[in-house]
Enzyme design. Structure first.
Site, PDB file in Angstrom:
ATOM      1  N   ASP A  83      57.013  67.409   4.694  1.00 60.84           N
ATOM      2  CA  ASP A  83      55.880  68.206   4.216  1.00 60.84           C
ATOM      3  C   ASP A  83      56.343  69.609   3.872  1.00 60.84           C
ATOM      4  O   ASP A  83      57.470  70.018   4.172  1.00 60.84           O
ATOM      5  CB  ASP A  83      54.759  68.243   5.268  1.00 60.84           C
ATOM      6  CG  ASP A  83      53.406  68.670   4.681  1.00 60.84           C
ATOM      7  OD1 ASP A  83      53.300  68.830   3.446  1.00 60.84           O
ATOM      8  OD2 ASP A  83      52.451  68.852   5.462  1.00 60.84           O
ATOM      9  N   LYS A  84      55.427  70.338   3.241  1.00 62.86           N
ATOM     10  CA  LYS A  84      55.647  71.732   2.870  1.00 62.86           C
ATOM     11  C   LYS A  84      54.465  72.539   3.365  1.00 62.86           C
ATOM     12  O   LYS A  84      53.340  72.042   3.390  1.00 62.86           O
ATOM     13  CB  LYS A  84      55.736  71.800   1.341  1.00 62.86           C
ATOM     14  CG  LYS A  84      55.927  73.171   0.753  1.00 62.86           C
ATOM     15  CD  LYS A  84      54.765  73.935   0.203  1.00 62.86           C
ATOM     16  CE  LYS A  84      53.560  73.314  -0.345  1.00 62.86           C
ATOM     17  NZ  LYS A  84      52.545  74.328  -0.796  1.00 62.86           N
ATOM     18  N   HIS A  85      54.714  73.771   3.767  1.00 59.43           N
ATOM     19  CA  HIS A  85      53.604  74.669   4.084  1.00 59.43           C
ATOM     20  C   HIS A  85      53.848  75.999   3.398  1.00 59.43           C
ATOM     21  O   HIS A  85      54.956  76.520   3.415  1.00 59.43           O
ATOM     22  CB  HIS A  85      53.474  74.891   5.591  1.00 59.43           C
ATOM     23  CG  HIS A  85      52.324  75.785   5.946  1.00 59.43           C
ATOM     24  ND1 HIS A  85      51.007  75.349   5.927  1.00 59.43           N
ATOM     25  CD2 HIS A  85      52.276  77.099   6.280  1.00 59.43           C
ATOM     26  CE1 HIS A  85      50.208  76.358   6.252  1.00 59.43           C
ATOM     27  NE2 HIS A  85      50.956  77.425   6.466  1.00 59.43           N
ATOM     28  N   SER A  86      52.803  76.542   2.803  1.00 63.10           N
ATOM     29  CA  SER A  86      52.890  77.842   2.135  1.00 63.10           C
ATOM     30  C   SER A  86      52.056  78.854   2.898  1.00 63.10           C
ATOM     31  O   SER A  86      50.996  78.518   3.427  1.00 63.10           O
ATOM     32  CB  SER A  86      52.356  77.716   0.699  1.00 63.10           C
ATOM     33  OG  SER A  86      52.155  78.999   0.141  1.00 63.10           O
ATOM     34  N   THR A 123      44.027  74.642  -0.951  1.00 69.82           N
ATOM     35  CA  THR A 123      44.303  73.348  -1.590  1.00 69.82           C
ATOM     36  C   THR A 123      43.102  72.409  -1.493  1.00 69.82           C
ATOM     37  O   THR A 123      42.778  71.694  -2.441  1.00 69.82           O
ATOM     38  CB  THR A 123      45.548  72.706  -0.948  1.00 69.82           C
ATOM     39  OG1 THR A 123      46.646  73.602  -1.136  1.00 69.82           O
ATOM     40  CG2 THR A 123      45.885  71.361  -1.559  1.00 69.82           C
ATOM     41  N   ARG A 171      42.017  85.772  18.282  1.00 75.55           N
ATOM     42  CA  ARG A 171      42.952  86.716  17.647  1.00 75.55           C
ATOM     43  C   ARG A 171      42.283  87.431  16.483  1.00 75.55           C
ATOM     44  O   ARG A 171      42.497  88.626  16.261  1.00 75.55           O
ATOM     45  CB  ARG A 171      44.192  85.970  17.146  1.00 75.55           C
ATOM     46  CG  ARG A 171      45.154  85.553  18.258  1.00 75.55           C
ATOM     47  CD  ARG A 171      46.207  84.587  17.741  1.00 75.55           C
ATOM     48  NE  ARG A 171      46.913  85.130  16.604  1.00 75.55           N
ATOM     49  CZ  ARG A 171      47.409  84.413  15.594  1.00 75.55           C
ATOM     50  NH1 ARG A 171      47.265  83.096  15.585  1.00 75.55           N
ATOM     51  NH2 ARG A 171      48.046  84.999  14.600  1.00 75.55           N
ATOM     52  N   SER A 186      50.826  79.172  15.352  1.00 78.25           N
ATOM     53  CA  SER A 186      49.597  78.700  14.712  1.00 78.25           C
ATOM     54  C   SER A 186      49.913  77.807  13.514  1.00 78.25           C
ATOM     55  O   SER A 186      49.323  76.736  13.338  1.00 78.25           O
ATOM     56  CB  SER A 186      48.746  79.899  14.277  1.00 78.25           C
ATOM     57  OG  SER A 186      47.536  79.463  13.707  1.00 78.25           O
ATOM     58  N   LYS A 190      50.033  72.943  13.843  1.00 81.55           N
ATOM     59  CA  LYS A 190      49.322  71.998  12.970  1.00 81.55           C
ATOM     60  C   LYS A 190      50.304  71.129  12.176  1.00 81.55           C
ATOM     61  O   LYS A 190      50.107  69.935  12.010  1.00 81.55           O
ATOM     62  CB  LYS A 190      48.392  72.763  12.030  1.00 81.55           C
ATOM     63  CG  LYS A 190      47.303  73.545  12.770  1.00 81.55           C
ATOM     64  CD  LYS A 190      46.294  74.135  11.826  1.00 81.55           C
ATOM     65  CE  LYS A 190      46.738  75.408  11.140  1.00 81.55           C
ATOM     66  NZ  LYS A 190      46.610  76.617  11.973  1.00 81.55           N
ATOM     67  N   LYS A 191      51.362  71.761  11.662  1.00 76.87           N
ATOM     68  CA  LYS A 191      52.334  71.015  10.854  1.00 76.87           C
ATOM     69  C   LYS A 191      53.108  70.009  11.699  1.00 76.87           C
ATOM     70  O   LYS A 191      53.344  68.879  11.278  1.00 76.87           O
ATOM     71  CB  LYS A 191      53.294  71.980  10.145  1.00 76.87           C
ATOM     72  CG  LYS A 191      52.694  72.620   8.921  1.00 76.87           C
ATOM     73  CD  LYS A 191      52.506  71.612   7.800  1.00 76.87           C
ATOM     74  CE  LYS A 191      51.339  71.956   6.896  1.00 76.87           C
ATOM     75  NZ  LYS A 191      51.052  70.972   5.869  1.00 76.87           N
TER      76      LYS A 191
END
Length: 440
Positions: A83-86, A123, A171, A186, A190-191
């Site tokens: 996967d990718k996260h931005s 997204t 937070r 954080s 999730k990832k």
């Protein structure tokens, strides 16, 4: 058995917390046995005292383990889970091309995405501009889509990293959001709950980035790479440019349209192509689907050229209850704005600077994003044909084409676009799209 206040005291006094102490505290956040005041106190002590790498890994894994961790073994998949996260930007539509491209090369991408946040587009919001698109399939359906199609893009369910939701909410109201160990945990909780073999992080730099300086973006990328690898997931990060809108469009339906045009070859913004390819290359190499940059690029170009990537996107849309002929007939299905009209600069010149954050906020102000969670989105509004840094603009070449719901909406957006884009007598020096690759 630990006492929450003793854990807070220990961190307050500058000492490192043990894995057991961190797990006790995070489980207490999940179970509501730790109060909001105690969460706030620990967050503030971490904000001021930072965390060691072992503490960061423990925090991330405890938050991941506060809920369900997906396990793909029973599906006997013949490729890696990647996967990718931005960190988010404006016109950052890479996920919609990247998922299908990597899936067409043999990867499996169970992408759990988010809504728009502040000036950045989400997204999920983009995909919901497709009629019928279901971002919350049940677990069995999600697994079926991954097995059959190779990619699904869904929303975060309450069973994934539930401690993060409560921790983040506290937070958010206690000025402790911008702490690198807390941001890292954080994002990764999730990832990593996706059960990944490999992850690539896209950390944005510039006027539209989450982090205000290059140095902070770099520090976040290094922290994420260190923690994720420490948690057993092969992870690299790219620092990519967000000093201008990444795609040629910004909004929801307009970005989906650009994603389809990219996949079919109808139109590819060169900067969007560079960033998307660079991220896909990382995923193929980390996922062991390619041995080096050249092999990865050749495979990715092939699935664009032979139509496989576009086909996978179409199958994903259909599997998630969107139209079965969406790729072929996207113009028929995507909502269009009532008023589409170009905005021109008041003088001639070269685009020298762009306040990307302000352009993102202009999309939100038009109705293309949320100011609060209860807001509804107008999927049709946004910008297309965005001028890029270095472009010459005049009475013929606009700054952007604005898709608005009415004349007032257009006027407000036009004012915002003009204010966000600065012109000069000569073109600025070009900047790279990818500044740096970070690995362990």
């Amino acid at each position: 058995m630990f006492l929450a206040q003793e854990i807070i005291r220990k961190k307050r006094d500058g000492h490192a917390l043990s894995d057991e102490e961190i797990r006790f505290f995070i489980n207490g956040i999940r179970d509501n046995t730790i109060s909001e005041g105690q969460i706030a106190a620990l967050a503030m002590t971490i904000f001021f005292h930072d965390m060691t790498m072992p503490e960061r890994v423990s925090l991330t894994m405890a938050m991941r383990d506060s809920g369900t961790v997906l396990d793909w073994k029973s599906l006997h998949l013949n490729g890696p889970i990647v996967d990718k996260h931005s960190t988010g930007g404006v016109g950052d539509v890479t996920s919609l091309m990247l998922g299908p491209m990597v899936a067409a090369c043999g990867g499996y991408i169970p992408m759990i995405s988010g809504r728009g946040l502040g000036h950045t587009g989400g997204t999920l919001d983009k995909l919901e501009s497709i009629p019928g698109f279901d971002i919350f399939p049940d677990d069995n359906r999600f697994r079926e889509i991954i097995k059959d199609v190779g990619v699904a893009i869904i929303g975060q369910t309450s069973s994934l990293a539930p401690a993060d939701k409560r921790f983040y909410a506290t937070r958010d109201i206690t000025a402790t959001v911008d702490s690198i160990p807390l941001i890292t945990a954080s994002i990764l909780a999730k990832k990593l709950a996706e059960g990944l073999d490999a992850l690539v992080m896209d950390v944005k730099v510039g006027s539209g980035a989450f982090m205000p300086t290059y140095e902070l973006s770099e520090a976040l990328a290094e922290a994420i790479v260190g923690v994720a690898n420490g948690a057993g997931v092969r992870t690299t990060a790219l620092l990519t440019d967000m000093n201008q809108v990444l795609a040629s469009s910004a909004g929801n339906a307009v970005e989906v349209r650009e994603a389809v045009q990219f996949l079919t070859g109808e139109y590819r913004n060169p900067r969007l192509f560079d960033v998307t390819m660079a991220l896909c290359v990382e995923m193929l190499i980390s996922g062991k689907l390619a041995k080096d940059d050249a092999e990865a690029r050749a495979k990715l170009q092939a699935v664009l050229d032979n139509g496989k990537a576009a086909e996978v996107f179409g199958r994903m849309v259909a599997a998630q209850k969107g139209p079965t002929d969406f790729v072929e007939n996207y113009a028929k299905y995507l909502p269009t704005a009532m008023l589409t009209k170009a905005v021109y600069a008041d003088t001639e010149g070269f685009v020298s600077e762009m306040d990307t954050r302000a352009l993102g906020m202009a999309v939100v102000a038009m109705g293309g994003g949320r100011r609060q969670a209860s807001d509804t989105i107008d999927y049709s509004v946004g910008f297309t044909d965005m001028a890029r840094l270095g472009d010459q603009v005049d009475g013929q070449r606009p700054l952007a084409v604005i898709h608005a719901k009415d004349e007032n909406n257009w006027q407000e957006a036009a004012k915002a676009v003009k204010a966000a884009i600065k012109l000069a007598d000569k073109a600025p020096e070009s900047t790279p799209t990818v500044y740096r690759r970070i690995s362990e």
